[in-house]
Design a protein around this motif. Structure first.
Motif, short mmCIF file in Angstrom:
data_model
loop_
_atom_site.label_atom_id
_atom_site.label_comp_id
_atom_site.label_asym_id
_atom_site.label_seq_id
_atom_site.Cartn_x
_atom_site.Cartn_y
_atom_site.Cartn_z
N VAL A 229 1.31 -11.66 -7.23
CA VAL A 229 1.09 -10.19 -6.91
C VAL A 229 1.01 -9.53 -8.33
O VAL A 229 1.77 -9.43 -9.12
CB VAL A 229 2.06 -9.45 -6.45
N VAL A 230 -0.53 -9.07 -8.58
CA VAL A 230 -0.62 -8.40 -9.98
C VAL A 230 -0.16 -7.04 -9.84
O VAL A 230 -0.64 -6.44 -9.00
CB VAL A 230 -1.82 -8.83 -10.55
N LYS A 231 0.66 -6.46 -10.94
CA LYS A 231 0.96 -5.18 -10.80
C LYS A 231 1.13 -4.48 -12.30
O LYS A 231 1.17 -5.18 -13.31
CB LYS A 231 2.46 -4.85 -10.10
N GLU A 232 0.83 -3.24 -12.17
CA GLU A 232 1.28 -2.26 -13.31
C GLU A 232 2.54 -1.94 -13.47
O GLU A 232 3.23 -2.66 -12.46
CB GLU A 232 -0.03 -1.19 -13.41
N VAL A 233 2.84 -1.30 -14.26
CA VAL A 233 4.21 -0.69 -14.43
C VAL A 233 4.17 0.73 -14.40
O VAL A 233 5.47 1.12 -15.02
CB VAL A 233 5.05 -1.33 -15.61
N GLY A 234 3.43 1.42 -14.05
CA GLY A 234 3.51 2.79 -13.88
C GLY A 234 2.27 3.40 -14.56
O GLY A 234 2.34 4.48 -14.90
N PHE A 235 1.25 2.99 -14.95
CA PHE A 235 -0.09 3.52 -15.35
C PHE A 235 -1.43 3.14 -14.62
O PHE A 235 -2.35 3.55 -14.83
CB PHE A 235 -0.22 3.03 -16.64
N GLY A 236 -1.21 2.44 -13.28
CA GLY A 236 -2.36 2.19 -12.56
C GLY A 236 -3.18 0.99 -12.63
O GLY A 236 -3.52 0.82 -13.75
N ALA B 192 -10.04 -9.28 -8.35
CA ALA B 192 -10.71 -10.14 -7.17
C ALA B 192 -11.63 -11.12 -7.84
O ALA B 192 -11.49 -12.37 -7.10
CB ALA B 192 -11.57 -9.05 -6.47
N ASP B 193 -12.27 -10.80 -8.71
CA ASP B 193 -13.14 -12.15 -9.32
C ASP B 193 -12.19 -13.36 -9.67
O ASP B 193 -12.80 -14.51 -9.60
CB ASP B 193 -13.90 -11.55 -10.57
N ILE B 194 -10.99 -13.11 -10.13
CA ILE B 194 -10.30 -14.21 -10.59
C ILE B 194 -9.55 -14.96 -9.40
O ILE B 194 -8.73 -15.85 -9.76
CB ILE B 194 -9.52 -14.22 -11.88
N GLY B 195 -9.64 -14.37 -8.15
CA GLY B 195 -9.08 -14.98 -7.08
C GLY B 195 -7.59 -14.45 -6.60
O GLY B 195 -6.73 -15.12 -5.97
N VAL B 196 -7.40 -13.18 -7.34
CA VAL B 196 -5.98 -12.72 -6.94
C VAL B 196 -6.10 -11.99 -5.65
O VAL B 196 -7.22 -11.20 -5.30
CB VAL B 196 -5.52 -11.32 -7.97
N GLN B 197 -5.16 -12.26 -4.74
CA GLN B 197 -5.31 -11.63 -3.47
C GLN B 197 -4.36 -10.61 -3.14
O GLN B 197 -4.40 -9.70 -2.26
CB GLN B 197 -4.90 -12.79 -2.29
N TYR B 198 -3.37 -10.39 -4.00
CA TYR B 198 -2.36 -9.39 -3.81
C TYR B 198 -2.23 -8.45 -5.31
O TYR B 198 -2.17 -8.85 -6.09
CB TYR B 198 -0.84 -9.92 -3.49
N ALA B 199 -2.39 -7.24 -5.03
CA ALA B 199 -2.17 -6.38 -6.29
C ALA B 199 -1.37 -5.08 -5.95
O ALA B 199 -1.58 -4.47 -4.62
CB ALA B 199 -3.46 -5.92 -6.81
N ASP B 200 -0.71 -4.73 -6.84
CA ASP B 200 0.11 -3.40 -6.69
C ASP B 200 -0.17 -2.48 -7.64
O ASP B 200 -0.03 -2.70 -9.12
CB ASP B 200 1.76 -3.75 -6.60
N VAL B 201 -0.94 -1.30 -7.33
CA VAL B 201 -1.67 -0.29 -8.33
C VAL B 201 -0.68 0.06 -9.36
O VAL B 201 -0.87 0.71 -10.57
CB VAL B 201 -2.36 0.58 -7.80
N SER B 202 0.64 0.23 -8.86
CA SER B 202 1.70 0.74 -9.61
C SER B 202 1.34 2.05 -10.83
O SER B 202 1.13 1.71 -11.76
CB SER B 202 2.69 -0.22 -10.38
N GLY B 203 1.28 3.07 -10.18
CA GLY B 203 0.76 4.12 -10.95
C GLY B 203 1.60 5.29 -11.59
O GLY B 203 2.73 5.00 -11.45
#
Ligand code: FNR
Length: 366
Positions: free
Chosen positions: A184-191, A201-212
């Motif tokens: 799960v790739v995530k930011e830490v509060g900057f989006g 998506a291009d590198i095959g990541v299926q889960y992301a948390d935008v953490s804005g």
């Protein structure tokens, strides 16, 4: 090592100080639902569980990655894990790099598995770590998933931080390919921007948390830790969770066919979630589940694990009530609600060419 340990405690102390500052206006306040007084349903028909690719979670919210590695933070992880076990909440820990080097520090993370042997637990590492580190982190926690945080703004403001981000994307790609559980790739509060999500998506990541932006503010935390290297000129940098969700490429928000058959990329959201109404707003903007860090941290600091259990139960009841008010039996039904984007959020949407009129007429197509 001493400085890394005190950094963990500093983060908790300064994040908590932000929680006690009192209300401020965020992009969540700029999103409204068009009210349809005869479109509601019965909360007893509401099913709060959410499906995220191969996972089913009992609630549409989870404890986001925060901490571990010191005595104080081991206790916080223990309390969070007790509450997660009691309520079924999925839970992540904070960055585990210290645990990979120091067996004593590792106990502040493994306590999560001890307290919650059957729950959904996510490990956490930063971009720039090796694929081998990722495997070891997963093993240590017997983790169901691994959060990988990408935090270039925080690193910039942190005196001991890295300033070279040139290898992060290729490093992520290696980890995603080698990790035994989903990443799960995530930011830490900057989006996470539209472009970033496309690259993931291009590198095959299926889960992301935008953490804005709009919740725990790591720019301020790092500035408070080291006023001599002040980066407060960047105040307000980044996008909010709702802005990221509205801006997300359609491959992250609609069903798509991938190489392995029909499966969804799963977009998660976090950053500044204060209450169940914020949760529901993020779900309505396409998040499949919503992460909560600062708000839950403050609850365990003030009231211990029992306090968090009580809060989670209240959130569950109130989230069901809000679903019923908005006519949604399942969280995915919320994507047919009519949204009004006002203020800063509305301006962001217009500047990015997002069709705000279509957002306010989504129920028409039903
Ligand atoms: C964090 N966060 C975080 N994220 C991460 O991926 N690894 C980490 O080690 C940490 N550490 C951390 C410590 C503390 C004390 C807090 C409060 C948060 C970031 C967190 O997961 C989340 O992205 C942001 O805090 C935004 O969410 P909230 O706090 O506004 O709900």
């Amino acid at each position: 090592k001493a400085s890394r340990a005190s950094r963990k405690d500093d983060h908790v102390r300064l994040a908590s100080a932000q929680q006690t500052e009192g209300p401020r206006r965020t992009d969540f306040d700029d999103l409204e639902f068009v009210h349809h007084a005869l479109s509601g349903t019965n909360p007893e028909l509401v099913d709060l569980s959410v499906e995220l690719g191969e996972w089913t979670w009992p609630t549409p919210f989870y404890v986001n990655g925060m901490t571990g590695g010191t005595e104080t933070t081991a206790k916080i992880n223990r309390d969070l894990a007790i509450a997660a076990a009691e309520t079924g909440l999925p839970m992540a820990c904070g960055s585990m790099s210290v645990a990979l080097e120091d067996a004593e520090a590792a106990k502040g993370f493994t306590v999560i598995r001890e307290e919650n042997p059957d729950g959904f637990v996510m490990g956490n590492l930063g971009a720039g770590r090796s694929a081998d580190d990722a495997r070891r982190a997963v093993e240590l926690l017997n983790a169901d998933a691994l959060q990988l945080h990408i935090n270039p703004v925080q690193e910039t403001a942190m005196p001991e931080g890295t300033r070279d981000f040139s290898t992060w994307l290729s490093g992520l790609e290696d980890i995603v390919a080698a990790c035994p559980v989903p990443v799960v790739v995530k930011e830490v509060g900057f989006g996470l921007s539209r472009r970033t999500l496309q690259l993931l998506a291009d590198i095959g990541v299926q889960y992301a948390d935008v953490s804005g932006a709009g919740g725990t503010d790591f720019l301020r935390i790092e500035n408070d830790r080291s006023p001599a290297e002040d980066f407060s000129m960047l105040t307000g940098f980044g996008q909010s969770a709702l802005a990221c969700l509205l801006d997300a490429p359609s491959e992250w928000t609609t069903e798509t066919t991938m190489d392995d058959g029909v499966s969804n990329r799963v977009l998660l959201a976090s950053g500044g979630v204060r209450n169940p109404y914020d949760v529901v707003k993020a779900l309505a903007c396409g998040a499949r589940a919503v992460g909560v860090a600062g708000t839950f941290l403050q609850t365990v600091l003030d009231h211990g694990p029992g306090g968090l259990v009580e809060l989670v139960r209240t959130w569950q009841t109130q989230t069901s009530a809000l679903f019923a008010l908005l006519g949604a039996q399942r969280s995915t039904d919320l994507t047919a609600t009519d949204l009004l984007t006002r203020g800063r959020l509305g301006e962001f949407a217009r500047l990015r060419g997002i069709d705000v009129t279509a957002l306010s007429h989504r129920s028409d197509v039903l």
